[in-house]
Design a protein around this motif. Structure first.
Motif, PDB file in Angstrom:
ATOM      1  N   VAL A 212       0.845  -1.191   0.000  1.00 16.83           N
ATOM      2  CA  VAL A 212       0.000   0.000   0.000  1.00 16.83           C
ATOM      3  C   VAL A 212       0.882   1.242   0.000  1.00 16.83           C
ATOM      4  CG1 VAL A 212      -1.737   1.296   1.273  1.00 16.83           C
ATOM      5  CG2 VAL A 212      -1.856  -1.204   1.196  1.00 16.83           C
ATOM      6  N   TRP A 213       0.660   2.103  -1.007  1.00 12.70           N
ATOM      7  CA  TRP A 213       1.469   3.310  -1.160  1.00 12.70           C
ATOM      8  C   TRP A 213       0.613   4.544  -0.938  1.00 12.70           C
ATOM      9  CZ3 TRP A 213       6.728   3.636  -2.552  1.00 12.70           C
ATOM     10  CH2 TRP A 213       7.347   2.403  -2.761  1.00 12.70           C
ATOM     11  N   ASP A 214       1.262   5.605  -0.490  1.00  9.26           N
ATOM     12  CA  ASP A 214       0.604   6.887  -0.258  1.00  9.26           C
ATOM     13  C   ASP A 214       1.314   7.942  -1.109  1.00  9.26           C
ATOM     14  OD1 ASP A 214      -0.549   9.216   0.658  1.00  9.26           O
ATOM     15  OD2 ASP A 214      -0.471   8.664   2.765  1.00  9.26           O
ATOM     16  N   TYR A 215       0.583   8.488  -2.103  1.00  7.71           N
ATOM     17  CA  TYR A 215       1.137   9.514  -2.988  1.00  7.71           C
ATOM     18  C   TYR A 215       0.548  10.869  -2.623  1.00  7.71           C
ATOM     19  CZ  TYR A 215       2.678   5.910  -6.352  1.00  7.71           C
ATOM     20  OH  TYR A 215       3.280   4.850  -6.974  1.00  7.71           O
ATOM     21  N   LYS A 216       1.386  11.882  -2.524  1.00  8.65           N
ATOM     22  CA  LYS A 216       0.933  13.261  -2.382  1.00  8.65           C
ATOM     23  C   LYS A 216       1.646  14.094  -3.440  1.00  8.65           C
ATOM     24  CE  LYS A 216       0.013  13.050   2.598  1.00  8.65           C
ATOM     25  NZ  LYS A 216       0.357  13.597   3.936  1.00  8.65           N
ATOM     26  N   ALA A 217       0.903  15.000  -4.074  1.00  9.23           N
ATOM     27  CA  ALA A 217       1.507  15.833  -5.116  1.00  9.23           C
ATOM     28  C   ALA A 217       0.698  17.108  -5.279  1.00  9.23           C
ATOM     29  CB  ALA A 217       1.577  15.086  -6.447  1.00  9.23           C
ATOM     30  N   ASP A 218       1.368  18.164  -5.738  1.00 13.58           N
ATOM     31  CA  ASP A 218       0.671  19.419  -6.030  1.00 13.58           C
ATOM     32  C   ASP A 218      -0.047  19.355  -7.369  1.00 13.58           C
ATOM     33  OD1 ASP A 218       1.535  20.459  -3.663  1.00 13.58           O
ATOM     34  OD2 ASP A 218       3.136  21.678  -4.522  1.00 13.58           O
ATOM     35  N   ASP A 219       0.414  18.482  -8.251  1.00  9.78           N
ATOM     36  CA  ASP A 219      -0.197  18.351  -9.567  1.00  9.78           C
ATOM     37  C   ASP A 219       0.109  16.951 -10.094  1.00  9.78           C
ATOM     38  OD1 ASP A 219      -1.567  19.786 -11.842  1.00  9.78           O
ATOM     39  OD2 ASP A 219       0.237  19.132 -12.889  1.00  9.78           O
ATOM     40  N   THR A 220      -0.906  16.277 -10.614  1.00  9.61           N
ATOM     41  CA  THR A 220      -0.748  14.928 -11.149  1.00  9.61           C
ATOM     42  C   THR A 220      -1.355  14.882 -12.542  1.00  9.61           C
ATOM     43  OG1 THR A 220      -0.898  13.976  -8.927  1.00  9.61           O
ATOM     44  CG2 THR A 220      -1.210  12.481 -10.786  1.00  9.61           C
ATOM     45  N   VAL A 221      -0.584  14.368 -13.507  1.00 15.24           N
ATOM     46  CA  VAL A 221      -1.045  14.316 -14.900  1.00 15.24           C
ATOM     47  C   VAL A 221      -0.767  12.938 -15.471  1.00 15.24           C
ATOM     48  CG1 VAL A 221      -0.797  15.277 -17.222  1.00 15.24           C
ATOM     49  CG2 VAL A 221      -0.584  16.777 -15.232  1.00 15.24           C
ATOM     50  N   LYS A 222      -1.781  12.354 -16.113  1.00 18.40           N
ATOM     51  CA  LYS A 222      -1.589  11.152 -16.916  1.00 18.40           C
ATOM     52  C   LYS A 222      -1.895  11.515 -18.357  1.00 18.40           C
ATOM     53  CE  LYS A 222      -3.083   6.423 -17.801  1.00 18.40           C
ATOM     54  NZ  LYS A 222      -3.301   6.654 -19.239  1.00 18.40           N
TER      55      LYS A 222
END
Length: 500
Positions: A212-222
């Motif tokens: 289980v991973w925890d991602y935090k970001a100011d901006d996410t783009v796929k």
């Protein structure tokens, strides 16, 4: 008498023609007036008489508990059930209340929606919903207060706060945009927690055991095969990765972190300007001002935590020599001296490593590394003790736990492999090997020379005929008159305790 019929006079004929024209004109005018009345007739006139004042003049039709269907070139594109619906006089604007069982179809994919209210604008080709919004698809199930679907751009826009499920994990975000044509998306400041699919990246530079991973970001783009995180922080509870930009190529399975990259793990912490992980090869490349802090063995059971990481400043052997303390005389100092010289305690103290580049293969059974850019390592020990080692480049065998150090050109006898410590020992060689195993004192220097402090009471003088330190090394380290070693021999250890 003539049998020929008498013809009417010219005047009579003109009179008949005129009457006929007038009759046709009258009929045509009457038909026109009748058609005009039919066209202008309000189909809801009787309804308005019965329900006076309930519908505004702009509304043509109102219905209750009905179904809205939208077609494009004869193909169904959208539908929903509504508690009430009003259709504008222009037949292009539909207003809904109580929207359920909504469905949008595109490229054999189906997207669901529900909301308190909304409208469809046939001119702009936009569906706008608000209040208790729910938007679903094969890869997401989101809740928010507002939503716009642009049929021309094939894009969902969910402004403001969004939460729910995205790619199998829980998500909280601000602003979410999804293109159903490209299956790409973008969201602002967000946190995502779950088991990462391929689109998110399944490993950091060193994979932890948890899933289980925890991602935090100011901006996410796929966008297509590329997944990009800006000002990202990623953790699985055992490792923490922070970087201004993290990019994952789903097709090539390559993860790239750039900016000033910070990695915090259970066994080591590191910083670098760039980290590239080739997951198919199980290979990681760290470049640009790389500093790695290897934790002592007793700290490896502790969870990863963010701490202040200071780059190890490059140091030259000459600058370290000036810090040599006076030779110890008492037994307690001799004990501390042994602690500095012994390699058996290598895993008991933290080790800081600096290099320009570290290339690491982390596949189990084939763990090894190439370290370039004049790598150096320093260990801080108790009571201001320390050890320092330099080389031009080095290789590390993770399976055998051996560090191989080299000069730039061994054949020229540059002796760029150097080891120094706080008790005054100095060793030089064209190449060297140090064991990193716990409780292992193995080391060696090829074509080595050196000098060491020695205790005349404990170390017999070498027979000059046998060469001593000037002709080569001994298993106990280098020794000799006044502690000065010569050149050209091989040195292997452990390093003995000596005094000048």
């Amino acid at each position: 008498m003539s049998s020929e019929k008498t013809r009417p006079s010219t005047n009579r004929r003109l009179l008949f023609q005129g009457l006929a024209v007038i009759g046709v004109a009258a009929i045509g005018y009457g038909g026109y007036r009748y058609a005009s009345r039919i066209v202008k007739q309000d189909p809801l006139a009787k309804y308005r008489e019965k329900q006076a004042g309930e519908l505004p003049d702009t509304v043509a039709i109102q219905s209750q508990d009905s179904t809205f269907n939208h077609y494009d070139e004869g193909n169904p594109k959208a539908s929903c059930k509504v508690k009430s619906m009003q259709v504008a006089q222009n037949r292009q604007v539909y207003t809904f209340q109580g929207i359920t069982d909504g469905q949008l179809l595109w490229k054999k994919a189906s997207y669901g929606f529900a909301a308190n209210a909304g409208n469809w604008n046939g001119f702009s080709k936009k569906l706008m919903l608000n209040g208790n919004l729910r938007l679903t698809g094969s890869k997401f199930d989101l809740k928010s207060d507002q939503f716009t679907y642009d049929e021309v751009q094939r894009t969902f826009v969910v402004p403001g706060n969004v939460d729910g499920n995205l790619y199998g994990g829980k998500v909280q975000a601000i602003n979410f945009t999804y293109n159903i044509d490209k299956e790409s998306f973008r969201m602002g400041k967000s946190e995502w927690k779950g088991v990462p699919p391929k689109e998110f990246g399944e490993e950091a530079p060193v994979q932890g055991t948890k899933t289980v991973w925890d991602y935090k970001a100011d901006d996410t783009v796929k966008n297509g095969d590329i997944m990009t995180f800006t000002n990202a922080r990623v953790t699985d509870g055992e490792i923490i990765l922070k970087a201004p930009k993290v990019e994952r190529n789903v097709k090539t399975d390559v993860l790239t972190a750039t900016g000033r990259v910070y990695y915090f793990g259970t066994k080591a912490n590191l910083i670098a300007d760039k980290v590239v992980v080739y997951r198919k090869e199980k290979r990681a490349v760290l470049t640009g001002n790389v500093t790695m802090l290897v934790k002592p063995k007793e700290k490896e059971s502790e969870p990863a935590t963010e701490v202040e990481l200071t780059p190890l400043p490059p140091a030259v052997p000459e600058s370290i020599s000036s810090t040599r303390p006076p030779a110890p005389d008492d037994d307690l100092s001799k004990k501390k001296e042994d602690e500095v010289r012994s390699m058996k305690n290598l895993r008991q103290y933290p080790m800081a490593i600096a290099a320009s580049s570290i290339e690491y293969w982390y596949k189990k059974g084939d763990r090894h590394a190439k370290i370039t850019g004049s790598p150096q390592a320093r260990q801080e020990m108790a009571d201001n003790g320390w050890r320092y080692v330099w080389s031009h480049h080095a290789n590390y065998d993770g399976e055998k736990e051996l560090l191989f150090m080299f000069s730039k050109e061994e054949t020229k006898g540059l002796r760029e492999v150097i080891l120094k410590n706080s008790v005054g020992d100095e060793f030089y060689g064209n190449s060297g090997i140090i064991s990193t195993k716990e409780d292992d004192d193995t080391y060696s220097f090829k074509d080595g020379s050196g000098k060491t402090s020695s205790d005349d009471d404990e170390l017999p003088r070498d027979d000059k005929k046998k060469g001593g330190a000037t002709g080569g090394g001994t298993a106990g380290g280098t020794g000799g008159d006044k502690g000065k070693g010569g050149g050209g021999g091989n040195i292997s250890g452990p390093i003995g305790r000596h005094k000048t």
